[in-house]
Design an enzyme around this catalytic site. Structure first.
Site, PDB file in Angstrom:
ATOM      1  N   SER A  37      14.207  30.257  45.456  1.00 60.33           N
ATOM      2  CA  SER A  37      14.646  29.074  44.724  1.00 60.33           C
ATOM      3  C   SER A  37      13.524  28.679  43.778  1.00 60.33           C
ATOM      4  O   SER A  37      12.346  28.844  44.092  1.00 60.33           O
ATOM      5  CB  SER A  37      14.927  27.943  45.707  1.00 60.33           C
ATOM      6  N   LYS A  44      13.019  29.107  50.364  1.00 64.88           N
ATOM      7  CA  LYS A  44      14.362  29.684  50.267  1.00 64.88           C
ATOM      8  C   LYS A  44      14.377  31.192  50.027  1.00 64.88           C
ATOM      9  O   LYS A  44      13.557  31.721  49.302  1.00 64.88           O
ATOM     10  CB  LYS A  44      15.145  29.012  49.118  1.00 64.88           C
ATOM     11  N   GLU A  74      26.619  36.449  47.460  1.00 62.17           N
ATOM     12  CA  GLU A  74      27.286  35.290  46.843  1.00 62.17           C
ATOM     13  C   GLU A  74      27.980  35.677  45.544  1.00 62.17           C
ATOM     14  O   GLU A  74      29.102  35.242  45.262  1.00 62.17           O
ATOM     15  CB  GLU A  74      26.266  34.185  46.562  1.00 62.17           C
ATOM     16  N   GLN A  99      48.054  45.028  24.070  1.00 62.14           N
ATOM     17  CA  GLN A  99      46.642  45.297  23.768  1.00 62.14           C
ATOM     18  C   GLN A  99      45.723  44.440  24.655  1.00 62.14           C
ATOM     19  O   GLN A  99      44.575  44.790  24.893  1.00 62.14           O
ATOM     20  CB  GLN A  99      46.385  44.995  22.292  1.00 62.14           C
ATOM     21  N   THR A 140      36.567  33.638  66.164  1.00 64.62           N
ATOM     22  CA  THR A 140      37.857  33.238  65.601  1.00 64.62           C
ATOM     23  C   THR A 140      37.699  31.758  65.290  1.00 64.62           C
ATOM     24  O   THR A 140      36.977  31.046  66.011  1.00 64.62           O
ATOM     25  CB  THR A 140      39.029  33.445  66.579  1.00 64.62           C
ATOM     26  N   HIS A 141      38.313  31.307  64.228  1.00 64.99           N
ATOM     27  CA  HIS A 141      38.151  29.909  63.778  1.00 64.99           C
ATOM     28  C   HIS A 141      36.680  29.559  63.546  1.00 64.99           C
ATOM     29  O   HIS A 141      36.294  28.398  63.671  1.00 64.99           O
ATOM     30  CB  HIS A 141      38.763  28.912  64.777  1.00 64.99           C
ATOM     31  N   LYS A 156      43.577  45.593  28.060  1.00 62.03           N
ATOM     32  CA  LYS A 156      42.335  46.367  28.171  1.00 62.03           C
ATOM     33  C   LYS A 156      41.149  45.593  28.708  1.00 62.03           C
ATOM     34  O   LYS A 156      40.483  46.041  29.645  1.00 62.03           O
ATOM     35  CB  LYS A 156      42.000  46.997  26.838  1.00 62.03           C
TER      36      LYS A 156
HETATM   37  N1  ARG Z   1      45.531  48.810  19.975  1.00 63.25           N
HETATM   38  C1  ARG Z   1      46.881  48.951  20.436  1.00 63.25           C
HETATM   39  C2  ARG Z   1      46.961  48.621  21.921  1.00 63.25           C
HETATM   40  O1  ARG Z   1      45.942  48.584  22.531  1.00 63.25           O
HETATM   41  C3  ARG Z   1      47.322  50.345  20.226  1.00 63.25           C
HETATM   42  C4  ARG Z   1      48.785  50.503  20.000  1.00 63.25           C
HETATM   43  C5  ARG Z   1      49.174  49.863  18.740  1.00 63.25           C
HETATM   44  N2  ARG Z   1      50.511  50.164  18.424  1.00 63.25           N
HETATM   45  C6  ARG Z   1      51.154  49.532  17.460  1.00 63.25           C
HETATM   46  N3  ARG Z   1      52.351  49.884  17.256  1.00 63.25           N
HETATM   47  N4  ARG Z   1      50.590  48.551  16.833  1.00 63.25           N
HETATM   48  O2  ARG Z   1      48.002  48.382  22.460  1.00 63.25           O
END
Ligand code: ARG
Length: 470
Positions: free
Chosen positions: A287, A293, A300, A332, A159-160, A335
């Protein structure tokens, strides 16, 4: 008016195409092509539903299905040509289909990219959770097996970052197995909320056509344990909701934090100061300058990568917080953040499991460190408690013993019984037996504590559980 045959969302309404810079700025196919499987499966289910409600005849339906399947095969083989000017994965696939199958032009009936992308993302997250679950179980297994193979190794618990009390190496590893179990629970919960079908929500307000939403949901596995279709209940919420993306990224962020903590332990243990473990060469690097090393780079990097996983979560929360209802193109941006999160945590989990399978404790060094008698100072206080002394007084008495030992340059087990009794009369002639480490370990026998029996029990429990989840 000339009707453009080209399938672009601008058809009809717009004069001319967007400039190159606009197209380059707004395209997403360079990263959302990864949704192709989900997009095709979603379209197949949607087409099936359109056939059921009479929008497609049997010939059209068949042509669409085989067209979509052919596109799927081409994508899988790397033979499909993605076009940035078609913006995203949805339009690329639909355009390719329509170019080959005229009936493809009917596929987008009662569907918007807004509910389409929400559907694809939910399906993608589901797949990812299942794959990650598998990898997490494997990491748990690697940790349990490492503990099991070295179940008699004792290390100091900290601990610590100060030596606190002795624990089994396996007990320390099992702490991470518990953390990962909670991570799994969070992903499991997230799965249930992700597993709700948004298709049929259209752009924002459903459709005037009589869609069979339940059919689509059932085709795509959006069902509960009893097999009933799980449908989003508000079309506006459905097209703008990315909570499931955030939940996945939040669960991943906490997982990344756990992996980062494990990495930190591994890094410390592998240092010359500790020398508790040896990591196989394949999981370390040298290294370029210092020949001696051996760096724990995998650990890491795992620690470092937690930063981007946490950052991705922050980016998504910030992305959502100011959005008016409903769909906005900002979405969008979800993603790349979730793809990066998923790829990163998956790689970290996998590499961590592999590294743990190529790591061994150096038991002599561990034992030497764990045999520091001061780690049993609390046991000494417990001894006095068993003699009837209130714990606070016992704590004080042992504190005096520690001070005396320090002053006389001895360790706690080198003080004489006389010296102990000069501090507190309740110290009996058996007091030095407290410093028998093996015996001390057997005394910690309640649930969750590291007695040999309890740790073995936990190892067995996990081995059994992990066997049934493999
Ligand atoms: N490429 C768009 C997205 O990933 C798809 C939906 C687009 N819809 C629109 N009404 N422009 O969100």
């Amino acid at each position: 008016m000339k009707i453009k045959k080209k399938l672009v969302s601008r058809s009809g309404r717009f004069d001319g195409e967007p400039g190159q810079d606009v197209a380059a700025f707004s395209e997403s196919v360079s990263f959302d092509w990864r949704l192709w499987r989900q997009d095709i499966l979603g379209s197949i289910a949607h087409a099936g539903m359109l056939a059921r409600i009479g929008v497609l005849n049997a010939t059209e339906h068949e042509a669409i299905i085989s067209g979509l399947e052919r596109i799927g095969t081409e994508i899988d083989r790397g033979q499909f040509e993605w076009k940035k000017e078609l913006e995203d994965v949805h339009m690329n696939i639909e355009a390719a289909l329509t170019a080959r199958v005229p009936a493809g032009a009917k596929l987008h009936t009662a569907r918007s990219r807004n509910d389409q992308v929400a559907l694809d993302m939910r399906m993608w997250v589901r797949d990812e959770i299942l794959a990650l679950t598998h990898e997490l179980h494997d990491l748990q297994r690697a940790l349990v097996e490492l503990g099991q193979n070295h179940s008699d190794v004792i290390i100091p618990g900290y601990t610590h970052l100060q030596r606190a009390q002795p624990v089994f190496f396996a007990h320390h590893l099992l702490a991470y197995v518990e953390m990962l179990d909670r991570d799994l629970g969070r992903f499991h919960d997230a799965f249930a909320r992700t597993n709700v079908c948004p298709l049929g929500s259209g752009a924002i307000a459903g459709s005037t056509l009589n869609l069979d939403r339940a059919y689509v949901a059932e085709q795509l596995g959006f069902v509960d344990e009893k097999g009933s279709a799980q449908l989003t209940q508000n079309s506006m919420d459905a097209v703008s909701d990315r909570d499931f993306v955030i939940e996945f990224c939040a669960s991943s962020a906490l997982l990344a934090v756990h992996l980062s903590r494990l990495s930190e332990d591994v890094i410390l243990w592998a240092s010359a100061e500790f020398q508790f473990i040896k990591i196989a060469d394949a999981y370390t690097t040298g290294s370029s300058l210092m020949p001696q090393k051996k760096n724990p780079d995998i650990a890491e990097l795992t620690r470092g990568k937690s930063g981007r996983v946490i950052g991705n979560l922050m980016a998504l929360l910030t992305l959502l917080k100011g959005l008016p209802m409903t769909y906005n193109r900002d979405l969008q941006e979800d993603k790349e953040r979730i793809f990066d999160t998923a790829d990163t945590v998956r790689a970290c989990v996998r590499l961590m499991a592999a590294m743990m399978r190529h790591t061994v404790p150096v038991s002599d060094n561990c034992l030497r460190a764990a045999s520091d008698p001061s780690l049993l100072a609390t046991d000494l206080a417990d001894y006095l408690v068993r003699q009837g002394l209130p714990f606070r007084h016992a704590h004080h008495a042992v504190g005096l013993a520690v001070a005396l030992a320090e002053k006389s340059g001895k360790s706690l087990d080198q003080l004489t019984i006389k010296e102990y009794q000069s501090i507190e009369k309740l110290f009996g002639p058996d007091v030095l037996e407290i410093f028998n480490l093996k015996k001390a370990m057997t005394l910690r026998k309640m649930t969750g504590a590291p007695s040999p029996t309890e740790v073995k029990k936990q190892l067995q429990r996990w081995l059994k559980r992990l066997k049934s989840s493999s």
